[in-house]
Design an enzyme around this catalytic site. Structure first.
Site, short mmCIF file in Angstrom:
data_model
loop_
_atom_site.label_atom_id
_atom_site.label_comp_id
_atom_site.label_asym_id
_atom_site.label_seq_id
_atom_site.Cartn_x
_atom_site.Cartn_y
_atom_site.Cartn_z
N ASP A 1 1.29 -1.11 0.05
CA ASP A 1 0.40 -0.57 -0.16
C ASP A 1 0.98 1.17 0.00
O ASP A 1 2.12 1.11 0.21
CB ASP A 1 -1.05 -0.28 1.64
CG ASP A 1 -1.92 0.77 1.22
OD1 ASP A 1 -2.31 1.29 0.12
OD2 ASP A 1 -2.99 0.65 2.13
N ASP B 1 -10.68 2.33 -3.00
CA ASP B 1 -11.39 1.91 -1.59
C ASP B 1 -12.87 1.61 -1.86
O ASP B 1 -13.73 0.72 -0.70
CB ASP B 1 -11.28 2.71 -0.44
CG ASP B 1 -9.54 2.88 -0.38
OD1 ASP B 1 -9.30 1.82 -0.77
OD2 ASP B 1 -8.41 3.12 0.75
C1 DGJ Z 1 -6.33 2.21 2.28
C2 DGJ Z 1 -6.34 0.03 1.79
O1 DGJ Z 1 -6.74 1.02 0.18
C3 DGJ Z 1 -6.94 -0.01 2.15
O2 DGJ Z 1 -7.59 -1.07 0.72
C4 DGJ Z 1 -6.76 -0.29 3.43
O3 DGJ Z 1 -5.44 -1.37 3.22
C5 DGJ Z 1 -6.17 1.56 4.03
N1 DGJ Z 1 -5.64 1.97 3.18
C6 DGJ Z 1 -5.59 0.28 5.24
O4 DGJ Z 1 -4.99 1.68 5.80
#
Ligand code: DGJ
Length: 738
Positions: free
Chosen positions: A477, A547
């Protein structure tokens, strides 16, 4: 026939159905002549005369004696009468900005070179492609510009990149070096761009170009949620399956620019490359600079023609590693199930219930390390939080595996929290500018991965983590853009090189990590889809689309993301309902139908679902295992656009056209709705298909109950869509040729 020919200064790149032509004039200027549908023989005199005004054209061995403002240039420069946007801009040792490029030499060879330190499209054998390197030089500064063009067998994709070599005796400061520029003799095209925001990435916009410039770009250090490094130019009447399309996709993850300029003479100049904003690069004598690749393509077969070619090349010759050709595991991720609040008992409950439903991989998301109970601490401390997970990651991964499901983990290696052991030890490792505030976004700072020592530290710690446990999957990430860009290790005159150097550092790190762990499936993520770009796909074969998992929002996102990227590259999960971001309530079957169009998974607390819902999930998982091959390796067809209709539909057809999977989602529903018919595309017109609707019958495969319809019937008369029984209903069909 060769893919690239040169005859008396005319270079002809022959795609499967396209031609790209340019010509070296007597004075060494390189003139772009044509890019579009395939032409067998070029009548040079006739073609070049189209660009000369009055009677100034004296035949093929001519000099260009007009203003360069109307000259279609293969690589436009500034300072010698072309006043449009240049592809290159420099500061010479005498302070001037002039670049005057003239032909020096060329080289045509089989295959394609790998760009050092950068992602790129590759060949597996030299016979797959041919490359032309065209070397131009500015005879005063001795700046050499090597334009590279690779063209692939049975394809219309041209990979362009640019390398600069300083052959002179003085420094040259490069302020702009774009990877491609094309002057099209077109004055009424529309531009498609994919723009949006966090949780609303890559929405499709299509607008006619007007005189002047249309620019999309990123200045955030990542390709960004807001703009995507892709544009297409289309005719007004271009549709999914018909019409001309020019596509440009940047194989890069940092700041970019994509620009289309319509000039006074009705020429459209398209440029793409590293964003010149806050960029420069000092080239000392003997030094070189390699600009990243752009994958460009022309098709006359509409937007489907565009995506079909991008899907092909990106899934087979950009993605690498053992997972390139492997079906991707169905996963369950605990982020929206627990956020930061979990312990090993909860994790085991989720993993065990998921395993019973047939899910193949459990992914432990953010919150497992340091003392991370919220997003304000611990990034950089990649050791497990023993309060939450007393068994550590090694113990937990064993326990999860014992439930019959694989184990994956989330990391955010580029980041550092101020509240962390790492920051206490190395407060200067973050990106910062001395004496200035360090802007925290999502309560975190970014590590300076232009520094080799920092990269080595990250590599070692990830190496220990991944080799010390049974890790089958990693979600990498990156949750914030870059600010205060600069490195304590760079001299002042190189500070504007920082953003590109950051991306080079990232590529180096990802290359080392993914090479060390070839059997781990890596998925990239950037707060959702802020780095959903072709650069990342070279290292990690799938990425988190957004997300936002609301299926209605996802329809738009996945629809337009699919212009460039194949479904296998799109992480797509079933969320809980109501959705945590949109608040929308949707049927489980619709959430699944949309998520099944990619690298499928779940992201909800399965332990809190009713027995009926768990049974439904079990059925979906079983069903997806049957259609997964077609979804992830078949050809993708968009049928009904969520941008234009009250329903959305797409389908997947295997290479032999003997099997297909189609999904249809209602996005708006009125009382007493009109009867819906869905016309398919891409089937074998001469074949008859058994068409089976629904999960239950679909699970029986060829033994399921259905109706037999001809491919020609399905494509011309269409399929009757059942009446929907609830708002936001959805339908799935399996098709088998008989
Ligand atoms: C952003 C990601 O897109 C989410 O799926 C998740 O992993 C969060 N970060 C966790 O902080």
């Amino acid at each position: 026939m060769s893919l690239i020919t040169e005859e008396e200064g005319v270079f002809h790149l022959r795609g499967q159905y396209s031609s790209y032509v340019f010509y070296v004039l007597n004075d060494g200027r390189v003139m772009h002549l044509y890019w579009g549908a395939g032409i067998r023989e070029i009548n040079l005199d006739s073609l070049i005369s189209q660009f000369f005004r009055g009677d100034s054209f004296n035949g093929r061995n001519t000099d260009f004696d007009g203003m360069l403002d109307s000259f279609p240039s293969e690589y436009p420069t500034y300072g010698t009468s072309d006043f449009r946007t240049p592809a290159i801009e420099v500061e010479n040792i005498d302070g001037s900005s002039i670049v005057d490029l003239r032909f020096q030499k060329y080289n045509i060879f089989k295959g394609k070179k790998k760009l050092v330190g950068l992602p790129g499209v590759y060949t597996e054998s030299d016979n797959e492609a041919e490359t032309l390197e065209l070397t131009l030089i500015d005879n005063i500064s001795k700046l050499e510009v090597v334009l590279s063009y690779s063209i692939f067998e049975n394809s219309d994709v041209i990979i362009r990149s640019v390398k600069l070599n300083n052959k002179g005796k003085s420094n040259i400061k490069i302020n702009r070096v774009l990877s491609t520029s094309v002057d099209l003799k077109e004055n009424s095209m529309e531009m498609i761009q994919l723009s949006g925001s966090w949780a609303r990435e890559r929405r499709m916009f299509r607008e006619k170009l007007l005189p002047g410039s249309r620019i999309i770009d990123s200045t955030r250090g990542e390709s960004s949620h807001q703009q995507s490094p892709f544009i297409a130019l289309v005719d007004k009447n271009t549709t999914e399956y018909e019409g001309r399309v020019y596509g440009f996709s940047f194989v890069y993850s940092g700041n970019f620019i994509a620009q289309a300029d319509l000039d006074q003479f009705g020429t459209t100049r398209i440029l793409m490359g590293i964003n010149p904003f806050d960029f420069n690069w000092t080239l000392k004598p003997g030094e070189s600079f390699q600009a990243p690749e752009v994958a460009m393509l022309f098709t006359g077969k509409g937007l489907h023609g565009l995506s079909s070619q991008y899907h092909n090349i990106y899934s087979k010759r950009l993605a690498r590693g053992v997972f390139r050709d492997k079906e991707r595991p169905i996963l369950i991720n605990n982020w929206e199930a627990t956020y930061f609040t979990f312990n090993s008992k909860k994790i085991i409950e989720i993993a065990s219930k998921a395993s019973e439903a047939g899910i193949e991989l459990f992914v432990l998301d953010d919150g497992w390390f340091g003392h991370r109970d919220s997003d304000n601490s611990s990034l950089g401390d990649w050791f497990s939080d023993t309060k939450k997970l007393p068994e550590g990651i090694a113990g937990l991964s064993d326990m999860v595996n014992k439930k019959g499901i694989k184990f994956g983990i989330w990391v955010e290696p580029e980041m550092i929290s101020v509240d962390s052991e790492l920051y206490k030890r190395n407060p200067d490792w973050c990106i910062h500018v001395p004496n200035r505030d360090r802007t925290e976004i999502r309560n975190q700072l970014v590590l300076d991965i232009t520094r080799e020592d920092v990269r080595n530290y990250i590599f070692d710690i990830l190496f220990k983590l991944f080799s010390g446990s049974n890790i089958s999957y990693v979600k990498w990430d990156m949750n914030r853009p870059l600010t205060e860009m600069g490195s304590s290790k760079l001299p002042a005159f190189r500070q504007r090189e920082f953003i590109h150097r950051y991306n080079l550092g990232l590529y180096d790190l990802m290359d080392r990590v993914t090479t060390a762990f070839p059997n781990i499936l890596f998925e990239s993520c950037s707060g959702g889809g802020a780095r959903f770009d072709a650069g990342m796909m070279y290292y990690m074969p799938q990425a988190w689309v957004s997300d936002n998992m609301d299926p209605l929002d996802r329809l738009k996102n996945q629809w337009s993301t699919s212009y460039v990227f194949p479904p296998i590259m799109m992480g797509a999960h079933v969320c809980s309902s109501p959705n945590h971001l949109s608040g929308r309530v949707t049927p489980l079957k619709t959430r699944a139908a949309v998520a099944m169009s990619g690298a499928f998974g779940y992201e909800l607390d399965i332990t809190k679902l009713s027995e009926d819902e768990v049974l439904e999930i079990k059925e979906q998982v079983e069903f997806f295992k049957l259609v997964r091959g077609v979804v992830q390796f078949g050809e993708f067809y968009r049928y009904l656009s969520p941008y234009e209709n009250d329903a959305a539909s797409w389908g997947f057809i295997n290479v032999e056209k003997s099997e297909a999977f189609v999904m249809y989602t209602v996005t708006e529903r009125e009382a007493n709705q009109e009867i819906q018919t869905l016309k398919l595309y891409g089937l074998d017109l001469t074949a008859d298909y058994l068409v089976i609707e629904g999960y239950e019958e679909g699970l029986k495969g060829r033994n399921g109950k259905g109706v037999v319809l001809g491919g020609d019937f399905l494509m011309n008369c269409g399929l009757r869509v059942p009446d929907s029984s609830c708002p936001l209903d959805s339908f799935v069909w399996r098709l088998f040729s008989i």
